[in-house]
Structures are given as structure tokens and as C-alpha cells.
Design an enzyme around this catalytic site. Structure first.
Site, PDB file in Angstrom:
ATOM      1  N   HIS B  69       0.844  -1.210   0.000  1.00 43.19           N
ATOM      2  CA  HIS B  69       0.000   0.000   0.000  1.00 43.19           C
ATOM      3  C   HIS B  69       0.872   1.250   0.000  1.00 43.19           C
ATOM      4  CE1 HIS B  69      -3.841   2.107   1.685  1.00 43.19           C
ATOM      5  NE2 HIS B  69      -3.112   2.938   0.972  1.00 43.19           N
ATOM      6  N   ASP B 348       1.049   2.708   3.717  1.00 43.60           N
ATOM      7  CA  ASP B 348       0.179   3.801   3.267  1.00 43.60           C
ATOM      8  C   ASP B 348       1.013   5.055   2.998  1.00 43.60           C
ATOM      9  OD1 ASP B 348      -2.020   5.271   2.496  1.00 43.60           O
ATOM     10  OD2 ASP B 348      -2.899   5.414   4.499  1.00 43.60           O
ATOM     11  N   HIS B 352       3.182  14.277   0.310  1.00 42.01           N
ATOM     12  CA  HIS B 352       2.472  15.503  -0.046  1.00 42.01           C
ATOM     13  C   HIS B 352       3.463  16.650  -0.149  1.00 42.01           C
ATOM     14  CE1 HIS B 352      -1.654  14.145   0.176  1.00 42.01           C
ATOM     15  NE2 HIS B 352      -1.407  13.541   1.318  1.00 42.01           N
TER      16      HIS B 352
END
Lengths: 334, 475
Positions: B69, B348, B352
Site C-alpha cells: 500500500h 500507506d 504531499h
């Protein structure tokens, strides 16, 4: 329970972002400084040159009249140069950068920033970016440190020491930055604090009150009481502070109606009869008379709502003064 | 190896007197390995005097890690990450295979997007294997099914609308049915959106204090319950249906998975390093590990009273979805990993830009840049005695491979130390530290709440498919 201030206690804080980091001695220093400011305010010309040459920029991203004006009057009483910026809420939504705004304001010569913002924690970001002190004039649901300090000042002016006294904050606790900051100051000063409102507007607070209290008496960790039983809350109360209820709470499904709220949690003369006969009535404003507080309660002799407004100027003067004195390098005069 | 570059075949490598971990054999101990011509030529386990002084607190040799992930942001948000920087970050973290989520712009709901990212991986020169998840619904909008069969034919290892749940229950049911015939899992981001609108942090004491809108535990539990009910319902028609719940963060949701597994439902789940080791008090400025945030009797400690608030509150690097939970939930995550309820650890990894993160907490993007710190965080748990090393390694190798089932990555090879196969391994010094900084992170996403922190477990070398993927500059 008030800790005596250490001899020569000095101000250690670079910013006023919230009151959770204030010791009882810090709070006491603010109170004593505010006393001095009250004396200044009683003079025919209530103005001193303490902040002459200092540029205070007031930026409100959220509409407010009384807090903004209170800061402005406080800064002007100290002879600061005041710049007002109404940023408006729309810029938050549009993603106009808070960081850019703060940097711009700094480049324009701001020595201190007073800000209000609709997002919890925003002043911490401003303080990270800005070179000088930041005063939080209210952020989201999180904090309103100057309000909590002026509330405490008002209680002490009427009651003396608040230690052991029953103080009730009534209403929409969940969305209230006023309640959150008051929890820190009032528990730090040993008040018997009660929070009362509908259970939908109290969520999380019982856990705050009980889960971490477990008998420890660290400053700021005295127990407070959370209840939806307004009669139990008001019984023998010495201070009752009603909070503004906003219509959005009905839209969000948190409450059935204003009418029902008013009937169950409105502060009326009948309800207030359960409190001490001389109990103080407070409200951080602006009031919805007939909703969270009855019109005839707001104007009782023991209502100190207008004292709160007047004391707000003194407390904000005290904080501006302490912040400027602690950081002379930030006073270069812009 | 001095002249070697990323992508070159590892012609010759000898690691002597290290602690080897082979999760396939379930074995760990002192040993040595040698690589010749990109192949793992030998694995020898040391005994007696030869093994003296070699322990799990020194240099470790592990199979290459698998992260099922990650978000690599290409196409559409290359300022946050590209396939090339994402694969470099993975290699720095010890991962030799990563499975990218389809929430790019455009979403990977069509094989054309797969072709584009595969081309980017090829041109990056990285030997790290890029596996791909397809979207469950077109545009991840929750209205129509994506091109599930075509994506499967194009090599999808799983399907997910991650970033959000599969919004409509009937589409979730249809996806489970349809993919059941193909034999690939739905990777579900379990969140009941009706309970989490505008949520900013875990609903609990910390959110009450900080004035953040709460993300309730029930929001995850309700979503997992929905999905398990749908899964049970489709099995008679689609015995091959498989549900994988990703980044499970709460005790009740983990308990639902535990019971469903016990009842024989074909469900798996993963947990993240951050839900295991970080807690909601990090939003207030704490940085102690989750196991340090609980008292001896299991109750959650008060970071204000403990003076544990060392960083500034409202650091958006701590904002992630699902949110960092309270320490009791983190303990449940760890317990689920220990008892096998959680099959895998997945990062995960959500890089950003500052544009999306250096803003007010409430409007900041969700996500933690985590693929480079995952192994170190688990090694911190190992060092604290909270997690056996072999379990940690399984959770990063054989565990995630079993989740992928039919397409376990690295072309189906078991993720062990397989003599004769292309070398796929990571050499990490558990006793050496590294400091997480914007410079040491290879990812473009610097959004880690560990920035500035010294972590145990310095990756010295990552070899993927016989080729050099990462080498520590100082080794």
C-alpha cells in the site's frame, strides 16, 4: 490554592497561543499586570507609551467585532501602531496561504500579530512562521486564551480567589474555544468547575475530566465535572457562564430545536434561583437573548457581562505589554 | 562495489557474520550470504564459536521487503512524488516491491494508466518491482465499476478506491462478486463517511482538548462490519471472493476481522507502522512511541501531566486518514500483528507537497510519508521488546505476499533467502541510527512527523532482483 508567584516572577512566554502552557504563577502575573492596566484605564487620558513604535497587526479570518475592537483599543492605549486586516473566511476556503499572509505582514513591518481563525491550531502555524509574538484571539473550537484570562480576572475582581468556588459553564461546550481555555485556567486556579449542556454538545469532555484526572493534582489537572443535569450544575453555583448557541447546531442534527434548547438549558431567573443568591452571571458574547440566556437575567445586577468587556481591554493590554517586554528584540519599531 | 550504480547487477557481494532472517523457513540466526552475478549463491548458518558475538542488534540480512500500500502520485501530482522518487524511497526503506494505489489523476481505472506508470518505472532504472492496484469504481466515484477485468488482465494485484471507501454498498458487493471469479482481492479503506465528514483527528480526549472534529472509532467498525456482511453474502455465488481491509486502526474493527477469520471468511488485513507506533497525542506535540504512552495497568497516560509535549501542536505531518489513534488502539494494533489477525504491515506511504501540508491543520491533506521509516519504526518496537524480529520481518515479506495471493510480487518467488534465485534482500544495521530529515528522505514527500528524529535501523544496502536498488552513502 493560588500558588504565590515566585519572587520576581518573570514572563517566559514568547506567544499567547493558549493557556494550557501557563502555570498558576504565569496567570497570577497576568492578573497583576491587568490590575495596573485597570489603573491606567481609570485615568482621564488612558494612554501610556509602553508600545510606542511597535506595530501590532490584527488579522481576523473570522468575523468578530468585540474581540477585534478590544484588542485594537488595548494596543492603542499602549501607543502601538495598529494595522487591521479583515481577511474574511472565504480566503481560508479558497486556500489563500496563511503562511504567505503572515510573511507579507511581517515584511510590512509587523512586530506582533493578533489573529483569529476558524481552524483550530492556526495560530501555532502563524507562530512558526512569524518572527515576533503571536496572540491568539480565538482559533476554531480550540482556544481563546485572552477570553479565559479576562473571565478569570472578572471573577477575581468580584469574588477574590476562585479556588474552591463552583463555576458553571453552560451550553455548547463542544464547539466552544471559550470553554476549552477556561478549563485550563479555572482548574489551574483550583475552581470547582462544572460543564453543563446537552450530551451531544459535551462529547469527549467527560473523558477529559475523568480519564486523565485519576487523583493526580498536577496544575491544570484538577477534576472538573461534566453533566447534562442543569439543576445539579446550578445548585449553589457562584459563577454561571452561558455560552452562545448557534443555529447550525440544529442543522447538524445535534439538537432538535432552539425552543427545546431554551426550555431545557436556557439560563432563566427560575433556574438561577438554585445558585447562590449573589452568583455572578457571565457570557462571552455575543448573546442570543431568549435562547441560552433570558433577557431579564442578562441585565441583573449580578450580571458582569459588561465588566467582562471592560476587563477584556485591561487583560489584553497586560498581555501585549508582557509579550513586548519579554522580547525587546521584537520591538525594533517597524 | 564502489563503482556500482542503482540498477547495476550485483556481481559480487559477501555479508559475513550477520544476523540472517528467513521468514519462509521461519528461521533466524548468525550466518553469512554471498551473491555472485546477481544470484544468491550461498546462505550459511553459523554455529558455535563462529557465531559468537553475532546478534539481532547488529547487521541484519532480510529478504527484500514488500509494501502492498503506497501512493506514488504519478500521474497527476508529480510535485508530491514520481514513480522514480517513490521507487528510490522504497529502496531506501528496504522495500524491493511496492504496490501502488490507483488514486492518481487520472485514476488507474483503465489499463492505459497502468501502461503509463510502468513506462515511468522502466525509465527510472530502479530494480524495485512496481505492482499496481486498479480502481474498484470508475474515477473512484463509487457509481460504476472500473474496467476490472481489463485491469486484471493488465496485471492488477488488487483493487481499491483507497483514499475513500467503496462508497455504495451495492457496488462493493458487485465488485466482490465480479473479482471473486478472477480471484483478486478488494483492498478496502474502511470508513463510514457519514460519521467522518470534516473529521480532523481521532475522536477522544486529545481531540476534545485540541478542539478538533472527531473521527469516531465506530466509523471504522461500521465500515468493516458492512464489508464483512457483504463478503459473507457473496461467497455462495463467488467462493473466490476476497476482502482485504487496509490500514485498520481500531480495536473493534480488528476484533471483527479476528472473528471473521475464525469463522473462515476469506478476509485479510494490514496495519501501518504509524497506527502501531504513533498516537493521537502526537497531534498535541508528543513524540513518544505508543508503548511508552500507556501506564503499567494499560491505561492511557496524560501527555500534558507527563510533560511529554515536546513538539508544536497541530503539526500537519501527524494528520492522516484514518487518524492516529489513542494508545489503547495502538496497543490493539500491535496485538493484532502479534496474533496474526493483521497479516501484514503496509505503510500507506502518502507523500504531499508543502502546498498541501504547510497550511492550517483542518485544511491540510491527509497522509504520512512513511515508506522510508517503516522498517526503523518496527525495529524500534523490536528493540523495545514489543515485537519479535521474525514477526516484524514476516509482516513485511511473507505476510503481504500471502495477502496478494495469486500475484504475490517478485514474479511469484517466495520472499525468503532462496539460494540460486536472483538476490532480493536488504542489509540493515539494527545497531546504527540515522536521522530523518528533508535531505535524508529520498521521497519528495517530507511530511513525516519523525523529521529531526534519530531512528534505529540504518539500511546499508538493498538488492532487488539481483540489482542494486539502494546503497548507504557512508557504507
Amino acid at each position: 490554592m493560588i500558588a504565590a508567584p515566585a519572587p520576581g516572577a518573570t514572563w517566559q512566554h514568547r506567544h499567547v497561543l493558549d493557556v494550557d502552557v501557563f502555570s498558576a504563577a504565569d496567570i497570577d502575573l497576568v492578573m497583576r499586570t491587568a490590575d495596573e492596566m485597570k489603573e491606567i484605564l481609570a485615568r482621564p487620558i488612558p494612554k501610556v507609551p509602553a508600545l510606542r513604535g511597535t506595530s501590532v497587526t490584527i488579522i481576523f479570518w473570522e468575523a468578530s467585532t468585540r474581540t477585534r475592537v478590544s484588542f485594537e483599543v488595548a494596543a492603542k492605549n499602549l501607543s502601538a501602531d495598529v494595522v487591521n486586516i479583515a481577511a474574511g473566511t472565504s480566503s481560508v476556503v479558497k486556500g489563500e496561504s496563511l503562511v504567505d499572509t503572515i510573511r507579507t505582514v511581517e515584511a510590512l513591518g509587523a512586530d506582533m500579530i493578533v489573529m483569529r481563525h476558524s481552524v483550530s491550531g492556526a495560530p501555532y502555524l502563524a507562530a512558526e512562521v512569524f518572527g515576533g509574538p503571536v496572540l491568539n484571539g480565538g482559533d476554531g473550537w480550540h482556544g481563546h486564551p485572552t477570553q479565559a484570562l479576562l473571565d478569570l480576572y472578572t471573577m477575581r475582581a468580584r469574588l477574590g480567589d476562585v479556588a474552591g468556588r463552583k463555576v458553571v459553564i453552560l451550553g455548547d461546550i463542544l464547539h466552544s474555544r471559550v470553554a476549552r481555555s477556561n478549563i485550563w485556567t479555572l482548574t489551574a486556579m483550583g475552581a470547582d468547575l462544572w460543564l453543563c449542556g446537552p450530551t451531544t454538545l459535551l462529547r469527549g469532555f467527560d473523558a477529559w475530566a475523568t480519564r486523565w484526572a485519576d487523583g493526580r493534582a498536577a496544575p491544570g489537572h484538577g477534576r472538573f465535572t461534566v453533566t447534562s443535569d442543569i439543576d445539579a450544575a446550578l445548585r449553589d453555583a457562584e459563577v454561571v457562564m452561558a455560552l452562545r448557541l448557534q443555529r447550525e447546531r440544529m442543522d447538524a442534527g445535534l439538537l432538535p430545536s432552539l425552543r427545546e434548547y431554551s426550555a431545557r438549558f436556557g439560563l432563566t431567573r427560575e433556574r438561577l434561583a438554585a445558585a447562590r443568591p449573589d452568583a455572578l452571571v457571565m457570557h462571552p458574547g455575543p448573546m442570543n437573548e431568549g435562547v441560552e440566556i433570558a433577557a431579564d437575567v442578562a441585565v441583573l445586577d449580578r450580571s458582569v457581562i459588561l465588566d467582562q468587556v471592560a476587563n477584556g481591554v485591561a487583560v489584553r493590554m497586560a498581555l501585549l505589554y508582557l509579550l513586548s517586554g519579554g522580547h525587546p528584540e521584537g520591538m525594533s519599531g517597524g | 562495489m564502489a563503482e556500482m550504480r542503482v540498477g547495476d547487477t550485483v556481481e559480487r557481494l559477501d555479508v559475513e557474520r550477520a544476523w540472517l532472517v528467513d521468514p519462509v523457513a521461519g528461521r533466524e540466526g548468525p550466518g553469512e550470504i554471498s551473491v555472485r552475478g546477481g544470484r544468491l549463491e550461498s546462505v550459511s548458518w553459523l554455529k558455535g564459536a563462529a557465531a559468537k558475538g553475532v546478534g539481532p542488534e547488529g547487521v541484519l540480512v532480510l529478504p527484500g521487503l514488500l509494501d502492498i500500500h503506497v501512493h506514488l502520485r504519478e500521474p497527476g501530482n508529480e510535485d508530491a512524488e514520481t514513480i522514480a522518487t517513490g521507487l528510490a524511497a522504497a529502496a531506501h526503506g528496504g522495500f524491493t516491491s511496492v504496490a501502488a494505489m490507483p488514486n492518481t489523476t487520472p485514476a488507474a481505472d483503465d489499463p492505459a494508466v497502468f501502461a503509463r506508470v510502468r513506462a515511468a518505472a522502466e525509465s527510472s532504472g530502479s530494480p524495485v518491482e512496481l505492482l499496481l492496484h486498479g480502481a474498484v469504481t470508475a474515477g473512484r466515484a463509487g457509481e460504476r465499476l472500473a474496467a476490472l477485468g481489463e485491469l486484471a488482465d493488465a496485471g492488477a494485484v488488487g483493487f481499491s478506491d483507497d483514499g475513500a471507501p467503496v462508497k455504495t454498498p451495492v457496488l462493493m458487493r458487485n465488485a466482490l462478486l465480479y473479482l471473486g471469479a478472477i480471484g483478486l482481492p478488494v483492498f478496502e479503506h474502511a470508513e463510514d463517511l457519514g460519521l467522518t465528514a470534516n473529521a480532523e483527528g481521532h475522536e477522544g480526549v486529545v481531540s476534545a482538548i485540541l478542539g478538533l472534529k472527531g473521527w469516531p472509532v465506530a466509523g471504522e467498525e461500521a465500515a468493516v462490519a458492512r464489508d464483512l456482511a457483504l463478503l459473507a453474502g457473496v461467497l455462495p455465488d463467488a467462493p473466490g471472493a476476497r476482502l482485504h481491509v487496509t490500514h485498520v486502526s481500531t480495536a473493534p474493527a480488528l476484533e471483527l476481522v479476528r472473528r471473521a477469520k475464525a469463522a473462515g471468511l476469506p478476509v485479510t488485513c494490514d496495519v501501518t507502522p504509524h497506527h502501531l507506533a504513533f498516537t493521537d497525542e502526537w497531534l498535541a506535540g508528543a513524540r513518544r512511541w505508543s508503548w511508552e504512552a500507556v501506564a503499567g495497568d494499560g491505561t492511557v497516560r496524560d501527555p500534558w501531566a507527563d510533560r511529554a509535549l515536546v513538539g508544536r501542536p497541530f503539526d500537519t505531518a501527524t494528520k492522516v486518514n484514518p487518524p492516529l489513534r489513542s494508545a489503547d488502539h495502538a496497543a490493539a494494533v500491535l496485538a493484532a500483528l502479534l496474533d496474526g489477525t493483521a497479516d501484514a504491515v503496509a505503510t500507506d506511504h502518502a507523500p504531499h507537497t508543502d502546498v498541501d501540508k504547510h497550511v492550517e491543520f483542518g485544511i491540510a491533506a491527509n497522509g504520512i510519508s512513511g515508506v522510508e521509516t517503516a522498517l526503523s519504526v518496527l525495529l524500534a518496537a523490536v528493540a523495545a521488546g514489543k515485537l519479535p524480529l521474525l514477526r516484524a520481518v514476516k509482516a513485511l515479506t511473507t505476510g503481504p505476499a500471502s495477502v496478494l495471493g495469486a500475484r504475490p510480487g517478485r514474479r511469484g518467488a517466495p520472499r525468503g533467502l532462496v539460494v540460486g534465485a536472483a538476490a532480493d534482500l536488504v542489509v540493515v544495521d539494527a545497531g546504527a541510527t540515522w536521522t530523518v530529515t528533508a535531505e535524508t528522505l529520498a521521497s519528495r514527500g517530507k511530511n513525516s512527523p519523525l523529521l529531526g528524529r534519530e531512528l534505529p535501523g540504518r539500511v546499508l544496502l538493498t538488492v532487488a532482483d539481483g540489482r542494486l536498488a539502494y546503497r548507504d552513502g557512508e557504507s
